[in-house]
Design a protein around this motif. Structure first.
Motif, short mmCIF file in Angstrom:
data_model
loop_
_atom_site.label_atom_id
_atom_site.label_comp_id
_atom_site.label_asym_id
_atom_site.label_seq_id
_atom_site.Cartn_x
_atom_site.Cartn_y
_atom_site.Cartn_z
N TYR A 69 0.84 -1.20 0.31
CA TYR A 69 -0.29 -0.03 0.23
C TYR A 69 0.36 1.25 -0.04
O TYR A 69 2.17 1.03 0.28
CB TYR A 69 -0.71 0.10 1.35
N SER A 70 0.07 2.74 -0.47
CA SER A 70 0.74 3.68 -0.21
C SER A 70 -0.21 4.56 0.55
O SER A 70 -0.99 4.74 0.46
CB SER A 70 1.27 4.77 -1.55
N ALA A 71 0.34 5.70 1.33
CA ALA A 71 -0.57 6.52 2.23
C ALA A 71 0.46 7.73 1.69
O ALA A 71 1.37 8.18 1.69
CB ALA A 71 -0.61 5.93 3.52
N ASP A 72 -1.00 8.39 1.57
CA ASP A 72 -0.72 10.51 1.46
C ASP A 72 -0.81 10.85 2.67
O ASP A 72 -1.90 10.92 3.11
CB ASP A 72 -0.67 10.63 0.08
N TYR A 73 -0.15 11.19 3.25
CA TYR A 73 -0.58 12.22 4.43
C TYR A 73 -0.14 14.15 4.41
O TYR A 73 0.47 14.37 3.57
CB TYR A 73 0.75 12.58 5.92
N GLN A 74 -1.15 14.99 5.33
CA GLN A 74 -1.18 15.98 5.15
C GLN A 74 -0.30 16.60 6.42
O GLN A 74 -0.71 16.23 7.18
CB GLN A 74 -2.37 17.09 4.41
N LEU A 75 0.25 17.55 6.27
CA LEU A 75 1.25 18.27 7.38
C LEU A 75 0.47 19.42 7.60
O LEU A 75 0.48 20.41 6.68
CB LEU A 75 2.76 17.75 7.13
N PRO A 76 0.81 20.25 8.83
CA PRO A 76 1.10 21.47 9.04
C PRO A 76 1.77 22.51 8.18
O PRO A 76 3.08 21.87 7.14
CB PRO A 76 1.51 21.57 10.18
N GLY A 77 1.07 23.44 7.76
CA GLY A 77 1.89 24.58 6.24
C GLY A 77 1.72 24.15 4.44
O GLY A 77 2.32 24.70 3.70
#
Length: 238
Positions: free
Chosen positions: A55-63
């Motif tokens: 699997y691959s997972a993308d994440y949103q970080l601050p900024g």
């Protein structure tokens, strides 16, 4: 993260044994301990299942920044991309890349030994750059289950359109994070994390999950300089 992940079934079993052998528990204490053990077992089982997935997972970080976790089974390998860096773990090497400079630099060290107890220290720089990995979260959950003074609240939510089970932990002692909130999806992916880990404030949320991985996910940064330390560690370069 097969090559570096904790053997979660063994870990969860050990936690339950430790928490239930004491003969000094009151009924209220026993109820609280069993609840924590069940919670760790459930989340550990989900993460354990994810170790068997591609699997691959993308994440949103601050900024507006982003991070990602990619994992395949054939061949067995994992990659963690985060602001200013990238970490890949394969059967040949553990490769940490610094992409914060004009010319990226990648350092190759020996991969985790097969069947050896892994160390989460390889994720220290990853944590500092904003990405929290599943083994680190498992370590925090384990600490919470063993800490009688920790306050633990479980709840459900939806992250990136996927159901997730979450825990809010407060007043945790003798751990890298005193307070944290973590969510794990039904597939076993880390859905979100909020907390201060080793003095670094972290906040990340799953933005996209796929049951496939692009081969380029494991490529080293273009033009990166390589420093191979495997020979010095007693492992000949592949």
């Amino acid at each position: 993260m097969p090559a570096v992940s904790i053997s979660l079934r063994v870990l969860a079993g050990a936690i339950i044994s430790v928490l239930t052998i004491s003969g000094c528990q009151t009924l209220d204490d026993a109820g609280r301990v069993i609840g924590r053990a069940d919670l760790v077992n459930d989340l550990a089982a989900r993460l354990d299942r994810s170790n068997e997935l591609t699997y691959s997972a993308d994440y949103q970080l601050p900024g507006g920044q982003n991070a990602s976790i990619s994992q395949t089974q054939d061949p067995l390998r994992a990659a963690y991309t985060y602001p200013g860096g990238k970490l890949t773990v394969t059967a040949d090497a553990t490769t940490a890349c610094d992409t914060s400079t004009k010319k990226p630099t990648c350092t190759l060290t020996a991969p985790p030994a097969a069947n050896a107890k892994p160390s989460v220290t390889i994720f220290t720089e990853v944590n500092k750059r904003g990405l929290v990995t599943p083994p680190v979260v498992i370590g925090l959950l384990t600490a919470a289950a063993l800490d009688p003074d920790a306050a633990i609240r479980q709840y459900d939510t939806t992250v990136a359109g996927r159901h997730a089970t979450c825990v809010e932990v407060n007043q945790l002692s003798d751990a890298p994070a005193v307070n944290f909130d973590a969510c794990i999806t039904s597939e076993g992916a880390l859905g979100s994390f909020t907390g201060t880990l080793d003095g670094t404030e972290l906040e990340m949320a799953l933005s996209r999950y796929r049951d496939a991985v692009e081969s380029s996910a494991f490529d080293l940064p273009a033009g990166a300089g390589l420093v191979d330390r495997r020979a010095a560690e007693g492992q000949p370069p592949a």
